[in-house]
Design an enzyme around this catalytic site. Structure first.
Site, PDB file in Angstrom:
ATOM      1  N   TYR A 118     -53.724  12.212 -46.701  1.00 24.02           N
ATOM      2  CA  TYR A 118     -53.250  13.274 -45.804  1.00 24.02           C
ATOM      3  C   TYR A 118     -54.227  14.456 -45.766  1.00 24.02           C
ATOM      4  O   TYR A 118     -54.441  15.051 -44.709  1.00 24.02           O
ATOM      5  CB  TYR A 118     -51.866  13.756 -46.240  1.00 24.02           C
ATOM      6  CG  TYR A 118     -50.800  12.682 -46.198  1.00 24.02           C
ATOM      7  CD1 TYR A 118     -50.779  11.732 -45.176  1.00 24.02           C
ATOM      8  CD2 TYR A 118     -49.821  12.603 -47.175  1.00 24.02           C
ATOM      9  CE1 TYR A 118     -49.809  10.734 -45.146  1.00 24.02           C
ATOM     10  CE2 TYR A 118     -48.844  11.609 -47.140  1.00 24.02           C
ATOM     11  CZ  TYR A 118     -48.847  10.685 -46.130  1.00 24.02           C
ATOM     12  OH  TYR A 118     -47.897   9.700 -46.087  1.00 24.02           O
TER      13      TYR A 118
ATOM     14  N   GLU B 297     -43.271  14.418 -45.870  1.00 26.03           N
ATOM     15  CA  GLU B 297     -42.984  14.717 -47.270  1.00 26.03           C
ATOM     16  C   GLU B 297     -43.680  13.684 -48.129  1.00 26.03           C
ATOM     17  O   GLU B 297     -43.676  12.495 -47.791  1.00 26.03           O
ATOM     18  CB  GLU B 297     -41.475  14.654 -47.527  1.00 26.03           C
ATOM     19  CG  GLU B 297     -40.764  15.929 -47.143  1.00 26.03           C
ATOM     20  CD  GLU B 297     -39.390  15.668 -46.577  1.00 26.03           C
ATOM     21  OE1 GLU B 297     -38.920  14.523 -46.651  1.00 26.03           O
ATOM     22  OE2 GLU B 297     -38.794  16.613 -46.035  1.00 26.03           O
TER      23      GLU B 297
HETATM   24  C1  LIG Z   1     -51.222   5.584 -49.453  1.00 24.59           C
HETATM   25  C2  LIG Z   1     -51.620   4.253 -48.782  1.00 24.59           C
HETATM   26  C3  LIG Z   1     -50.878   4.117 -47.459  1.00 24.59           C
HETATM   27  C4  LIG Z   1     -53.147   4.280 -48.527  1.00 24.59           C
HETATM   28  O1  LIG Z   1     -53.476   3.076 -47.814  1.00 24.59           O
HETATM   29  P1  LIG Z   1     -54.945   2.436 -47.841  1.00 24.59           P
HETATM   30  O2  LIG Z   1     -55.085   1.548 -46.685  1.00 24.59           O
HETATM   31  O3  LIG Z   1     -55.203   1.859 -49.200  1.00 24.59           O
HETATM   32  O4  LIG Z   1     -55.851   3.741 -47.686  1.00 24.59           O
HETATM   33  P2  LIG Z   1     -57.365   3.750 -47.147  1.00 24.59           P
HETATM   34  O5  LIG Z   1     -58.129   2.601 -47.734  1.00 24.59           O
HETATM   35  O6  LIG Z   1     -57.365   3.881 -45.680  1.00 24.59           O
HETATM   36  O7  LIG Z   1     -57.903   5.078 -47.813  1.00 24.59           O
HETATM   37  C5  LIG Z   1     -58.053   6.267 -47.050  1.00 24.59           C
HETATM   38  C6  LIG Z   1     -58.246   7.426 -47.995  1.00 24.59           C
HETATM   39  O8  LIG Z   1     -57.021   7.668 -48.716  1.00 24.59           O
HETATM   40  C7  LIG Z   1     -57.346   8.051 -50.069  1.00 24.59           C
HETATM   41  N1  LIG Z   1     -56.868   7.017 -50.985  1.00 24.59           N
HETATM   42  C8  LIG Z   1     -56.333   5.824 -50.661  1.00 24.59           C
HETATM   43  N2  LIG Z   1     -55.972   5.166 -51.781  1.00 24.59           N
HETATM   44  C9  LIG Z   1     -56.298   5.951 -52.812  1.00 24.59           C
HETATM   45  C10 LIG Z   1     -56.164   5.841 -54.238  1.00 24.59           C
HETATM   46  N3  LIG Z   1     -55.614   4.754 -54.803  1.00 24.59           N
HETATM   47  N4  LIG Z   1     -56.582   6.865 -55.004  1.00 24.59           N
HETATM   48  C11 LIG Z   1     -57.120   7.970 -54.459  1.00 24.59           C
HETATM   49  N5  LIG Z   1     -57.295   8.143 -53.103  1.00 24.59           N
HETATM   50  C12 LIG Z   1     -56.886   7.148 -52.313  1.00 24.59           C
HETATM   51  C13 LIG Z   1     -58.849   8.187 -50.128  1.00 24.59           C
HETATM   52  O9  LIG Z   1     -59.181   9.497 -49.703  1.00 24.59           O
HETATM   53  C14 LIG Z   1     -59.275   7.170 -49.089  1.00 24.59           C
HETATM   54  O10 LIG Z   1     -60.550   7.389 -48.573  1.00 24.59           O
HETATM   55  P3  LIG Z   1     -61.818   6.726 -49.355  1.00 24.59           P
HETATM   56  O11 LIG Z   1     -61.518   5.269 -49.528  1.00 24.59           O
HETATM   57  O12 LIG Z   1     -62.971   6.977 -48.403  1.00 24.59           O
HETATM   58  O13 LIG Z   1     -61.918   7.449 -50.666  1.00 24.59           O
HETATM   59  C15 LIG Z   1     -51.340   3.050 -49.730  1.00 24.59           C
HETATM   60  O14 LIG Z   1     -51.848   3.340 -51.018  1.00 24.59           O
HETATM   61  C16 LIG Z   1     -49.870   2.700 -49.845  1.00 24.59           C
HETATM   62  O15 LIG Z   1     -49.335   1.940 -49.028  1.00 24.59           O
HETATM   63  N6  LIG Z   1     -49.205   3.256 -50.870  1.00 24.59           N
HETATM   64  C17 LIG Z   1     -47.757   2.985 -51.069  1.00 24.59           C
HETATM   65  C18 LIG Z   1     -46.917   3.654 -50.003  1.00 24.59           C
HETATM   66  C19 LIG Z   1     -47.112   5.160 -50.005  1.00 24.59           C
HETATM   67  O16 LIG Z   1     -47.258   5.795 -51.057  1.00 24.59           O
HETATM   68  N7  LIG Z   1     -47.088   5.743 -48.800  1.00 24.59           N
HETATM   69  C20 LIG Z   1     -47.175   7.181 -48.617  1.00 24.59           C
HETATM   70  C21 LIG Z   1     -45.828   7.800 -48.779  1.00 24.59           C
HETATM   71  S1  LIG Z   1     -45.842   9.534 -48.435  1.00 24.59           S
END
Ligand SMILES: CC(C)(COP(=O)(O)OP(=O)(O)OC[C@H]1O[C@@H](n2cnc3c(N)ncnc32)[C@H](O)[C@@H]1OP(=O)(O)O)[C@@H](O)C(=O)NCCC(=O)NCCS
Length: 172
Positions: free
Chosen positions: A127, A115
């Protein structure tokens, strides 16, 4: 030229357990309006069918990110995933999720659910890259930090036989 702000080396990815509950809770608190406590994580990780993977910094062994799922027979649900704010946007969640999905498939999982807050652009993009698609929407499922309601998307990812031959799950 030497830089004080040299890029951090890539972390190591491996399964984690309740010994990392404190670290998971700290990252969760920095990531969500309604965080889970250290005890919540400890109990979850000791529960049946729960598997977790972490991104561990090679320099100091700190946890940079983690993902937690619960398996029930051939189905699993991602319970939470988060990366420490200072380590975001460098591919940690991308690799963590890839490794986690492979691990779940190896344990016999055929389909995976999660979710996500409709407003969570970063997670939804992550995702989508990993082959999840929307199967339902739950209106007013979450409460934001200011108590206003937010809807959740239910997303699903099916594992096919060819899924884990290549490196990039987002291509599937
Ligand atoms: C969501 C989260 C886990 C992503 O972690 P991350 O290590 O920064 O992600 P990555 O660097 O591996 O990015 C992978 C892909 O995710 C997407 N993405 C990650 N952060 C993004 C942002 N701020 N805006 C848009 N796309 C994003 C992109 O598609 C990215 O690929 P790209 O860098 O080639 O464009 C992180 O932002 C987080 O911890 N957020 C708070 C917790 C959360 O919301 N968890 C999910 C709950 S359902």
């Amino acid at each position: 030229m030497f830089s004080l702000f040299a890029k951090s080396p890539a972390p190591a990815y491996r399964p984690i357990g309740p010994e990392r509950s404190f670290d998971c809770a700290a990252i969760h608190a920095a990531s969500f309006a309604h965080p889970w406590s250290e005890t919540d994580f400890e109990q979850l990780m000791l529960g049946p069918g729960v598997v977790a993977d972490g991104a561990i910094e090679v320099n100091d062994g700190e946890l940079a990110g983690f993902v937690l799922s619960r398996i029930a027979l051939d189905e699993a649900e991602i319970l939470t995933i988060a990366v420490a704010p200072e380590r975001r946007r460098c591919g940690i969640a991308q690799t963590l999720l890839l490794i986690h999905l492979r691990g779940l498939a190896a344990l016999g999982v055929d389909r995976l659910f999660l979710e996500v807050d409709t407003d969570n652009i970063a997670a939804r993009a992550l995702y989508a890259r990993h082959g999840f698609h929307q199967v339902a929407e739950r209106k007013a499922y979450y409460r934001k930090g200011d108590a206003t309601p937010a809807s959740a998307l239910v997303m699903r990812r099916d594992f096919g036989e060819q899924d884990f031959d290549g490196q990039d799950l987002g291509e599937s």
